[in-house]
Design a protein around this motif. Structure first.
Motif, PDB file in Angstrom:
ATOM      1  N   PRO A 147       0.815  -1.223   0.000  1.00  0.00           N
ATOM      2  CA  PRO A 147       0.000   0.000   0.000  1.00  0.00           C
ATOM      3  C   PRO A 147       0.845   1.268   0.000  1.00  0.00           C
ATOM      4  CG  PRO A 147       0.004  -0.990   2.180  1.00  0.00           C
ATOM      5  CD  PRO A 147       0.678  -1.970   1.270  1.00  0.00           C
ATOM      6  N   PHE A 148       0.273   2.320  -0.565  1.00  0.00           N
ATOM      7  CA  PHE A 148       0.885   3.643  -0.546  1.00  0.00           C
ATOM      8  C   PHE A 148       0.236   4.456   0.561  1.00  0.00           C
ATOM      9  CE2 PHE A 148       0.490   8.134  -1.812  1.00  0.00           C
ATOM     10  CZ  PHE A 148       1.835   8.477  -1.861  1.00  0.00           C
ATOM     11  N   PHE A 149       1.050   5.000   1.450  1.00  0.00           N
ATOM     12  CA  PHE A 149       0.546   5.815   2.549  1.00  0.00           C
ATOM     13  C   PHE A 149       0.722   7.295   2.208  1.00  0.00           C
ATOM     14  CE2 PHE A 149       1.291   1.723   4.471  1.00  0.00           C
ATOM     15  CZ  PHE A 149       0.260   1.599   5.390  1.00  0.00           C
ATOM     16  N   GLU A 151      -2.443  17.060  -1.242  1.00  0.00           N
ATOM     17  CA  GLU A 151      -2.832  16.950  -2.651  1.00  0.00           C
ATOM     18  C   GLU A 151      -1.815  16.081  -3.394  1.00  0.00           C
ATOM     19  OE1 GLU A 151      -3.955  19.773  -6.506  1.00  0.00           O
ATOM     20  OE2 GLU A 151      -3.203  20.678  -4.663  1.00  0.00           O
ATOM     21  N   VAL A 152      -1.871  14.790  -3.154  1.00  0.00           N
ATOM     22  CA  VAL A 152      -0.976  13.856  -3.838  1.00  0.00           C
ATOM     23  C   VAL A 152      -1.672  13.351  -5.099  1.00  0.00           C
ATOM     24  CG1 VAL A 152       0.239  11.656  -3.702  1.00  0.00           C
ATOM     25  CG2 VAL A 152       0.196  13.180  -1.714  1.00  0.00           C
ATOM     26  N   VAL A 167      -5.367  11.337  -5.115  1.00  0.00           N
ATOM     27  CA  VAL A 167      -5.803  10.086  -4.495  1.00  0.00           C
ATOM     28  C   VAL A 167      -6.222  10.374  -3.062  1.00  0.00           C
ATOM     29  CG1 VAL A 167      -4.391   8.564  -5.931  1.00  0.00           C
ATOM     30  CG2 VAL A 167      -3.413   9.503  -3.810  1.00  0.00           C
ATOM     31  N   LYS A 168      -7.015   9.453  -2.525  1.00  0.00           N
ATOM     32  CA  LYS A 168      -7.463   9.586  -1.145  1.00  0.00           C
ATOM     33  C   LYS A 168      -7.365   8.224  -0.469  1.00  0.00           C
ATOM     34  CE  LYS A 168     -12.395   8.889  -2.121  1.00  0.00           C
ATOM     35  NZ  LYS A 168     -12.158   8.380  -3.480  1.00  0.00           N
ATOM     36  N   LEU A 191      -6.023   1.264  -6.762  1.00  0.00           N
ATOM     37  CA  LEU A 191      -5.446   1.608  -8.049  1.00  0.00           C
ATOM     38  C   LEU A 191      -5.030   0.343  -8.794  1.00  0.00           C
ATOM     39  CD1 LEU A 191      -5.209   4.273  -6.346  1.00  0.00           C
ATOM     40  CD2 LEU A 191      -3.227   4.840  -7.769  1.00  0.00           C
ATOM     41  N   GLU A 192      -5.431   0.261 -10.070  1.00  0.00           N
ATOM     42  CA  GLU A 192      -5.078  -0.865 -10.917  1.00  0.00           C
ATOM     43  C   GLU A 192      -4.577  -0.333 -12.256  1.00  0.00           C
ATOM     44  OE1 GLU A 192      -8.175  -4.337 -10.093  1.00  0.00           O
ATOM     45  OE2 GLU A 192      -9.166  -2.381 -10.249  1.00  0.00           O
TER      46      GLU A 192
END
Length: 204
Positions: A42-44, A51-52, A183-184, A189-190
């Motif tokens: 996972p991305f943290f 605002e990533v 993203v939130k 995400l795929e």
């Protein structure tokens, strides 16, 4: 291992970010080795940005040592490809650019370079005509094709190798098309190369 990335390599993306530069050569930046995120981890979202943005890209892996590579020989220096995400702290990037400062902090932070599973280029097809897309929570949000790149992969290899010795295992992110966005927490995400899913992870 170096992570080399190309900025502003799709005209439509440049337009959506209001970049009006006429580029005569690739725009290159580096990501730190700690930026790499793989194996579906996972991305943290970092605490320094609200605002990533995701930026979906074709990523190639260097398979030979090379320096000052002629463009006509560049195809010999990569043999695997995947879909990746160049995460960008857009709010931080804007602040740094407004002050005329380098913006690596917004691009090179930990886990900001996500990669999917690599496949042989022979399976992927023509590097100059690879369709790819990103889905978030089952909805397609970004679509691209390497045919639309301003600078093709072999041009990038030749250009970058004038400045850096390319080593086996180096990664090159080749730029993102239009359609980037935030993203939130909880997003899934795929990433697909054609209809083949190579990237699959969650945002935490």
């Amino acid at each position: 291992m170096k992570i080399i990335a190309v900025g502003m390599n799709y005209a439509a993306h440049n337009k959506e970010l209001h970049h009006t530069l006429e580029l005569s050569e690739p725009t290159i930046f580096l990501k730190s080795d700690s930026a790499l995120l793989k194996d579906g981890k996972p991305f943290f979202i970092p605490d320094f940005s609200s605002e990533v943005h995701y930026e979906t890209e074709i990523v190639i892996r260097v398979c030979r040592l090379g320096k000052s590579i002629a463009e006509r020989f560049a195809h010999r220096y990569y043999d695997e490809v995947t879909v990746g995400i160049d995460f960008t702290a857009r709010d931080l990037q804007r602040r740094l650019r407004e002050r005329g400062l380098p913006w690596e902090l917004s691009k090179s932070f930990d886990n900001s370079a996500v990669i999917g599973s690599f496949i042989p280029l022979a399976e992927a097809g023509d590097i100059n005509h690879l369709p790819f897309h990103l889905e978030i929570n089952g909805e397609r949000v970004q679509t691209g094709d390497t045919a639309d790149m301003l600078f093709k992969v072999d041009q990038i290899i030749a250009y970058v190798s004038r400045f850096f010795t390319l080593k086996i295992g180096d990664l090159i992110y080749t730029g993102t098309p239009s359609g980037v966005g935030p993203v939130k927490i909880g997003d899934h995400l795929e990433g697909y190369l054609g209809e083949r899913k190579l990237l699959d992870f969650y945002v935490r």
